[in-house]
Write an enzyme that holds these catalytic residues in place. Structure first.
Site, short mmCIF file in Angstrom:
data_model
loop_
_atom_site.label_atom_id
_atom_site.label_comp_id
_atom_site.label_asym_id
_atom_site.label_seq_id
_atom_site.Cartn_x
_atom_site.Cartn_y
_atom_site.Cartn_z
N SER A 75 0.24 -7.33 0.19
CA SER A 75 0.00 -5.86 0.39
C SER A 75 -0.49 -5.61 1.70
O SER A 75 -0.15 -4.81 2.26
CB SER A 75 -0.68 -4.95 -0.77
OG SER A 75 -0.23 -5.05 -2.25
N HIS B 223 4.38 -8.70 -6.64
CA HIS B 223 3.92 -7.82 -8.09
C HIS B 223 4.87 -7.62 -8.97
O HIS B 223 4.79 -7.99 -10.24
CB HIS B 223 3.22 -6.63 -7.92
CG HIS B 223 2.06 -6.52 -6.81
ND1 HIS B 223 1.94 -5.94 -5.58
CD2 HIS B 223 1.05 -7.48 -7.02
CE1 HIS B 223 0.64 -6.11 -5.02
NE2 HIS B 223 -0.16 -6.99 -6.02
N ARG C 5 -0.31 -17.06 -5.66
CA ARG C 5 0.57 -17.49 -4.25
C ARG C 5 0.36 -18.76 -3.62
O ARG C 5 1.19 -19.29 -3.23
CB ARG C 5 0.66 -16.15 -3.30
CG ARG C 5 1.06 -14.82 -3.57
CD ARG C 5 0.67 -13.90 -2.54
NE ARG C 5 -0.68 -13.83 -2.48
CZ ARG C 5 -1.49 -13.03 -1.78
NH1 ARG C 5 -0.73 -12.17 -1.06
NH2 ARG C 5 -2.71 -13.10 -1.54
N LYS D 154 -13.22 1.30 -0.57
CA LYS D 154 -11.90 0.73 0.16
C LYS D 154 -11.25 1.91 0.78
O LYS D 154 -11.14 2.97 0.35
CB LYS D 154 -11.04 -0.28 -0.60
CG LYS D 154 -11.47 -1.45 -0.89
CD LYS D 154 -10.26 -2.20 -1.76
CE LYS D 154 -9.58 -3.22 -1.27
NZ LYS D 154 -8.45 -3.88 -2.01
#
Length: 154
Positions: A127, A17, A90, A41
């Site tokens: 993450s 990030h 990515r 979440k």
């Protein structure tokens, strides 16, 4: 002013990030790192902690602002007058996922999505990997900015 919104959960911010934000500074006058609030979440870090991690990582960069938001990303872009959404890629799976979101956002608004490829040295970091390393008391510090510091539970 060219303003980009970099949305995400940043639970926590990673070196990937940080790399995307740093490299995008040459492209935009301001980058708003926007932490999305999703009540469904379960986060490892509170929204306050995540915001602090990012603010400390970019304390010396006046072009980076950190906020939180709820709802549709395109609605928040309109609210803060951001003309661009910034996203990092990515791998091919990221591209396919992000492409669908970008097309949807473009259909809903005039917001353009700008993709940057992650640097090879950070392309494996996510993450969720960082959270797993933290949960298992591994050396997460090689995956995150120095601002991310956690205490291991005893």
């Amino acid at each position: 002013m060219k303003r980009a919104l970099f949305p995400g959960s940043f639970d926590p911010i990673t070196l990937g990030h940080q790399d995307i934000i740093t490299r995008a500074l040459d492209l935009f006058d301001e980058i708003v790192v926007a932490i999305g609030v999703n009540g469904d979440k379960n986060y490892m870090f509170s929204i306050e902690q995540r915001k602090e991690f990012i603010e400390k990582a970019f304390a010396d960069e006046p072009k980076v602002k950190v906020t939180t938001y709820q709802g549709l990303t395109v609605d928040y872009c309109k609210e803060i007058e951001a003309q661009f959404i910034l996203r990092g890629l990515r791998n091919p799976a990221d591209f396919e996922f992000e492409k669908a979101i970008a097309h949807t956002n473009r259909k809903l608004s005039k917001i353009e999505t700008v993709f940057l490829l992650t640097a090879a040295r950070t392309s494996f970091i996510s993450s969720s990997i960082v959270r797993d390393v933290i949960r298992n008391q591994g050396d997460y510090t090689v995956l995150v900015p120095d601002s991310v510091r956690v205490e291991y539970p005893h």
